[in-house]
Design a protein around this motif. Sequence first.
Motif, short mmCIF file in Angstrom:
data_model
loop_
_atom_site.label_atom_id
_atom_site.label_comp_id
_atom_site.label_asym_id
_atom_site.label_seq_id
_atom_site.Cartn_x
_atom_site.Cartn_y
_atom_site.Cartn_z
N LEU A 135 0.50 5.54 0.92
CA LEU A 135 -0.54 6.33 1.40
C LEU A 135 0.08 7.72 1.56
O LEU A 135 1.43 7.97 1.99
N HIS A 154 -3.56 7.47 -2.14
CA HIS A 154 -3.96 6.05 -1.59
C HIS A 154 -4.03 4.86 -2.55
O HIS A 154 -5.18 5.01 -3.37
N SER A 174 0.88 -1.17 -0.09
CA SER A 174 -0.01 -0.08 0.01
C SER A 174 0.93 1.42 -0.15
O SER A 174 2.01 1.34 0.52
N PRO A 206 -5.64 13.59 2.67
CA PRO A 206 -5.28 12.49 1.63
C PRO A 206 -5.10 13.01 0.33
O PRO A 206 -5.90 13.73 -0.16
#
Length: 300
Positions: A157, A168, A155, A165
Amino acid sequence: MIVLIPVLIVLIGVLLYLYVQNHTFSSMIWESVDRIAALSTNSAPQRIPLESLPEPMQRYLRRVLPADVLALVESNAPTEAEETEASSFDNGLPLFARMRHTGVFRMEAGAEALPIAGEQYYSAVAPAFVWGARLRMNALLVTRIRDQYIEGKGSILGKLLAAFPVLHMEGARIDTGTLLRYLGEMPLFPTAFLTVEGLQWTTVDASRVGVRLVHRDVNVGGEFHFDEQGDIISFHSKERFRGLEGEAPTPWTGRCGTYVDMDGWRLPSTLSAVWHLPEGDFEYGTFTVEHVDYNILHSF
């Protein structure tokens, strides 16, 4: 004065909010570090014979390992610690590594090189890592980044000021990309070539070896390239995705710069990452390795 009081209250509230968000982001990284430490200590590591590796990799390991570690590796016999306690670090081999770096990062080809500083943690038993970085966008704004591969899942991020954010990404393409990243950075903890399960080797020629790493549902591969002295200078793969839906894999190279002595280990002092695009090479990250240590089971 009365007008200033509400402004100060709002300002204090914003600063408190950002402090909490930064702490929360750091906590995510610390949690991942704990998971990786557990993966490094909860199972007995394999130790394959040095002689079973392709000759260029044998030569490389004999160049970069400290004398005492090389003697242990060449003995081919498990130590008493390895036979009696899987989680012991008394066997002399790194099972967990930490790295700090500075450097520059480009968001796209031709873009300004932005300052970046980070820390990274690796398991040398099961393929796993987490990278936490701060990318300075300008004098006031910082984007915090977490990139990881743990237990078969990758992942990425990114949060502006650790709160908002901006990136992502996860899924099969990210699983592949993050495991390739791990494979390309193994020269920072080189005994992992002997202790990580799932590595499959082929000799291409005197300066290249092919490798595949199979872990859970992820299967990745590429080539390590060696210079005339025997040091790994790059890892190249044609299997990494840039993360854009519908795109085919893009050729990618992770480069290792000048090797230096770090507490008896010969390690690359710089790392860089390059996408090989149709319009030309795009070196998006250049990093200076500031510190590497082993078997310290917590974050910096």
